[in-house]
Design a protein around this motif. Structure first.
Motif, mmCIF file in Angstrom:
data_model
loop_
_atom_site.group_PDB
_atom_site.id
_atom_site.type_symbol
_atom_site.label_atom_id
_atom_site.label_comp_id
_atom_site.label_asym_id
_atom_site.label_seq_id
_atom_site.Cartn_x
_atom_site.Cartn_y
_atom_site.Cartn_z
ATOM 1 N N ARG A 86 -2.540 10.191 3.834
ATOM 2 C CA ARG A 86 -1.076 10.162 3.815
ATOM 3 C C ARG A 86 -0.509 10.779 5.100
ATOM 4 N NH1 ARG A 86 3.109 10.067 -0.564
ATOM 5 N NH2 ARG A 86 1.363 9.505 -1.906
ATOM 6 N N GLU A 87 -1.079 11.907 5.534
ATOM 7 C CA GLU A 87 -0.642 12.534 6.778
ATOM 8 C C GLU A 87 -0.985 11.654 7.976
ATOM 9 O OE1 GLU A 87 1.237 15.234 7.362
ATOM 10 O OE2 GLU A 87 1.532 15.181 5.185
ATOM 11 N N ARG A 88 -2.126 10.956 7.879
ATOM 12 C CA ARG A 88 -2.507 10.059 8.961
ATOM 13 C C ARG A 88 -1.555 8.875 9.058
ATOM 14 N NH1 ARG A 88 -7.162 7.067 7.952
ATOM 15 N NH2 ARG A 88 -7.829 8.906 6.793
ATOM 16 N N LEU A 89 -1.108 8.386 7.905
ATOM 17 C CA LEU A 89 -0.140 7.290 7.886
ATOM 18 C C LEU A 89 1.164 7.730 8.546
ATOM 19 C CD1 LEU A 89 0.780 4.487 7.033
ATOM 20 C CD2 LEU A 89 1.225 5.386 4.740
ATOM 21 N N LEU A 90 1.628 8.917 8.206
ATOM 22 C CA LEU A 90 2.850 9.446 8.824
ATOM 23 C C LEU A 90 2.659 9.657 10.325
ATOM 24 C CD1 LEU A 90 3.952 12.008 6.108
ATOM 25 C CD2 LEU A 90 5.321 10.078 6.924
ATOM 26 N N ALA A 91 1.506 10.200 10.709
ATOM 27 C CA ALA A 91 1.244 10.447 12.127
ATOM 28 C C ALA A 91 1.184 9.131 12.900
ATOM 29 C CB ALA A 91 -0.061 11.227 12.297
ATOM 30 N N ALA A 92 0.557 8.107 12.312
ATOM 31 C CA ALA A 92 0.488 6.804 12.980
ATOM 32 C C ALA A 92 1.869 6.184 13.104
ATOM 33 C CB ALA A 92 -0.443 5.870 12.203
ATOM 34 N N ALA A 93 2.708 6.364 12.072
ATOM 35 C CA ALA A 93 4.076 5.845 12.132
ATOM 36 C C ALA A 93 4.876 6.548 13.224
ATOM 37 C CB ALA A 93 4.758 6.024 10.776
ATOM 38 N N GLU A 94 4.693 7.855 13.368
ATOM 39 C CA GLU A 94 5.360 8.594 14.438
ATOM 40 C C GLU A 94 4.842 8.148 15.810
ATOM 41 O OE1 GLU A 94 6.974 12.825 13.557
ATOM 42 O OE2 GLU A 94 4.896 12.797 12.854
ATOM 43 N N LEU A 95 3.561 7.882 15.902
ATOM 44 C CA LEU A 95 2.989 7.410 17.154
ATOM 45 C C LEU A 95 3.575 6.060 17.551
ATOM 46 C CD1 LEU A 95 -0.803 8.324 16.983
ATOM 47 C CD2 LEU A 95 0.825 8.991 18.751
ATOM 48 N N LEU A 96 3.765 5.181 16.576
ATOM 49 C CA LEU A 96 4.376 3.887 16.846
ATOM 50 C C LEU A 96 5.743 4.088 17.500
ATOM 51 C CD1 LEU A 96 4.363 0.797 16.543
ATOM 52 C CD2 LEU A 96 5.359 1.116 14.275
ATOM 53 N N HIS A 97 6.523 5.007 16.935
ATOM 54 C CA HIS A 97 7.829 5.327 17.510
ATOM 55 C C HIS A 97 7.677 5.869 18.929
ATOM 56 C CE1 HIS A 97 10.943 8.328 18.467
ATOM 57 N NE2 HIS A 97 11.775 7.474 17.912
ATOM 58 N N ASP A 98 6.743 6.803 19.125
ATOM 59 C CA ASP A 98 6.596 7.454 20.423
ATOM 60 C C ASP A 98 6.115 6.480 21.501
ATOM 61 O OD1 ASP A 98 7.394 9.757 19.175
ATOM 62 O OD2 ASP A 98 5.378 10.619 19.023
#
Length: 229
Positions: A86-98
Motif C-alpha cells: 500500500r505504501e509502495r502504491l502511494l510512493a509510485a503514485a507520488e513518483l508519477l507526479h514528480d
C-alpha cells in the motif's frame, strides 16, 4: 557581418545537424526563454536553418517534446520504494507526479500515452505491481493506474495553467469579482469561504488526495503476502 542569431549563432552550424544537436538547442530555448517560446519555427531560427530542414530530423513538435523527455530522463536514479504494497502504491503514485512535474513544457501532450511510455514506464510497472500485491486483479490495477494518472495530469494542468494565468493578471480574478457580488442568503456556503478560497485552494493537498483515492480503490482488499520480488 553579425550572425543573424547574435554572437553565438555562427558557431552552431559547425557540428552536423542531428537529433542530439536539435535537443540541445531546444533545451537552451526552454532554459533561456521558457516553454511558451519553444516552437518549430523558433527552434529552426536558433539552429540557423529553415523549418523544412528541421522536419527532416524531427517529425513535429510532439516528437520534439518526447525527445526532450527522453533526454532529461536519461540516467535518472530510481528511488527504492517501500516494501509494504500500500505504501509502495502511494510512493509510485507520488513518483508519477514528480516525474511529470519535471516537464512543464509538456502541457499540450500530457494526455498522450506516449508520454508515459517514454518518461515513466518504470513508474507504471511499479504502480501496477503494488496494486496487484494490494489485492487487485491486473485489470483492476490497470483501472487504478488510470484513475491515478487522470488525477495527476489534472493536478499538473490546473497548477501550471493557474500559475501562468495569475502571473499575467493585472486585475482581480473573475472568480474574486463574482464572489464579491454574491448574496449570502442565496449562496451561504460559497460566501462564507469567499475570503479564504485562494488560500484554501493554494494548499498542496496532493498526498492527502492520493491517500483518499488509494483507499477508495483498495477498499478492504488485503495484500497478497510474499509476492514482491
Amino acid at each position: 557581418m553579425k550572425p543573424r542569431n547574435g554572437r553565438r549563432g555562427g558557431a552552431r552550424r559547425a557540428a552536423p545537424l542531428s537529433q542530439e544537436s536539435i535537443v540541445v538547442a531546444a533545451l537552451r530555448i526552454l532554459d533561456d526563454e521558457g516553454p511558451r517560446q519553444l516552437s518549430m519555427r523558433r527552434l529552426a531560427k536558433e539552429l540557423s536553418i529553415t523549418p523544412m530542414a528541421l522536419y527532416h530530423h524531427v517529425r513535429d513538435k510532439h516528437e520534439l517534446l518526447l525527445l526532450l523527455v527522453a533526454s532529461r530522463s536519461r540516467g535518472a536514479v530510481r528511488p527504492v520504494l517501500p516494501d509494504d504494497p500500500r505504501e509502495r502504491l502511494l510512493a509510485a503514485a507520488e513518483l508519477l507526479h514528480d516525474v511529470l512535474a519535471q516537464y512543464p513544457f509538456l502541457r499540450e501532450i500530457l494526455a498522450s500515452p506516449d508520454l508515459l511510455a517514454v518518461a515513466a514506464l518504470w513508474v507504471m510497472e511499479a504502480l501496477l505491481d503494488a496494486a496487484v500485491e494490494c489485492g487487485l486483479t491486473l485489470e483492476e490495477a490497470a483501472q487504478a493506474h488510470q484513475a491515478i494518472w487522470h488525477y495527476t495530469v489534472g493536478v499538473l494542468l490546473i497548477r501550471t495553467t493557474s500559475r501562468r494565468h495569475h502571473a499575467e493578471l493585472t486585475r482581480p480574478t473573475q472568480r474574486e469579482q463574482v464572489f464579491a457580488t454574491l448574496s449570502p442568503e442565496a449562496f451561504p456556503r460559497v460566501t462564507s469561504l469567499a475570503d479564504r478560497w485562494p488560500a484554501l485552494t493554494a494548499r498542496d493537498t496532493h498526498r492527502r488526495a492520493l491517500e483518499d483515492i488509494v483507499e477508495g480503490l483498495l477498499g478492504g482488499r488485503r495484500p497478497h503476502p510474499g509476492e514482491h520480488a
